[in-house]
Design an enzyme around this catalytic site. Sequence first.
Site, PDB file in Angstrom:
ATOM      1  N   CYS A 206      66.550  64.441  45.027  1.00  0.00           N
ATOM      2  CA  CYS A 206      66.200  64.259  43.919  1.00  0.00           C
ATOM      3  C   CYS A 206      64.894  63.617  43.445  1.00  0.00           C
ATOM      4  CB  CYS A 206      67.360  63.451  43.059  1.00  0.00           C
ATOM      5  SG  CYS A 206      67.649  61.736  43.735  1.00  0.00           S
ATOM      6  N   ASP A 386      66.481  66.023  34.547  1.00  0.00           N
ATOM      7  CA  ASP A 386      67.556  65.739  35.289  1.00  0.00           C
ATOM      8  C   ASP A 386      67.547  66.900  36.798  1.00  0.00           C
ATOM      9  OD1 ASP A 386      69.569  64.879  37.242  1.00  0.00           O
ATOM     10  OD2 ASP A 386      71.018  64.522  35.589  1.00  0.00           O
ATOM     11  N   HIS A 388      69.595  66.946  39.153  1.00  0.00           N
ATOM     12  CA  HIS A 388      70.819  66.983  39.899  1.00  0.00           C
ATOM     13  C   HIS A 388      71.497  68.020  39.502  1.00  0.00           C
ATOM     14  CE1 HIS A 388      69.590  62.765  40.000  1.00  0.00           C
ATOM     15  NE2 HIS A 388      70.212  62.954  41.280  1.00  0.00           N
TER      16      HIS A 388
END
Length: 487
Positions: A206, A386, A388
Amino acid sequence: RGCEEEKSTDEDTRTSGEDREQQHSPATQKVVSEGAAEREPESAGKERAEDKADQAAEDAQRGVRGNQTVHTRPEALGIPQSRQEDWQRVRAEPSSPSWVGVLASLSSVASAVVRSVRELMDIAKDINLDGSRKNAHLPIHMLGVRYDVGQAADASAAGKEERDSAAQSAAHQFKLHVFSCLWFTYRSGMAPIGQSGLTSDAGWGCMHRSGQMLLGQALLQHRLGRDWRLPPNATYGELPAGYREVLELFGDAPACPLSVHNLTKAGEKAGKRAGQWFSPGAVCKALSILHEGSGYGSAWGVSVLLYDSSDGDNTIYKAPARRLLQDGAVVLLLPVRLGMHAIDESYLPKVGPILALPQSLGFVGGHPNSAHYFVASQGSQIYYLDPHTTRPVVNLALPGASSAQQPLHRSWHCAHAASMALQDVDGSVAFGFYCRTEAELEELCEGLDSLGKAAGGYPAVSVAEEKAALREWDGADEDSDSEDWVV
């Protein structure tokens, strides 16, 4: 569950063993011999063969579950022809999941639950008791652009329709700005990453992806300008060449200069192996190494300047940046520590306004082992992209013109920016800035100075002309004319 099944199997084995011992005891053999005359020999033989087949099947099942290989043939076990098919079927059944696999699955589920709970808590912090958002009336500042998406709570009724229309237009423009940013996420099905054999960065990449987003935004601004926005319905071939060239630098293949493969390889110089999480400083170091080793920087006229934050110095020094600006634009990467854990309370009012500066590229950071790319602020809330989300790898270099006729680039864009409370961001972050000229560098430094003076106390990012040189004392008298200095 796997442990319980193994325990149950062991208990069944002990029970079967005790039953067999009891059957072979003298007392039992006597009873059996007395009753054998009353049975038909053919029936007794059939029952014994079936019992033996059942036991063999249990042994085979236990052998498969224990990851052992059962080499015995059914004929050697005396299993009748009618039961051999069942015996083979039991052997072919997949093994039950081991406790390691169960724990790994539970860990993955727990991580997803923790992220969901954090998101809900962040949403709750931004909600008033009456259900309205606390910061809804405040403007959003995204990478130097202001969006007046709300209205003041005390706004008069006059002109409300016009203000609503303006707010909706601003919200649409903000969404388009988010959509125009490159959104790098986990990928699966990639070529193996180095010698690790990993074909996905899910669960550990990430920060790699967040760093890619920050540098990707800088390169898009360099090639296309700060005001460029991605056409929502364009095919890949209809997009500017500058966009396509930037995106293809970050392809998920070893041949792409800024791929996760090469970021991981560069991280090895800092002691980071494939599968290990990067810190904000580590990803900036890896990006700087890759930029210096590739040819696109000199070809496009852009440099990367990484400031050393190992001594806790949250300072942009103008002199080295000014030297690089002689050859073209410069991307400034500044890792900072703003708190031991979360961002310290004294820095909270000083971070958001940095995103309002025209030269701002946002910053990377997040929670421990959970990184994001932060691009906008609205009061105490911070917006981020994000990484993820795991998506299959996309190959832009398809044969013929098929890739140009499809919107394959949509895989790298998202129209939704999540938000969280700034106070929940970890204290270790890395800011990015882009300056095309010396005038923009001066504008940035003046803006940072103004923010520091307005907020009071120690600034989140300070400015100085050049890092002070320290003289190495050799024991001579302080009045000595020695000019021995070390930096």
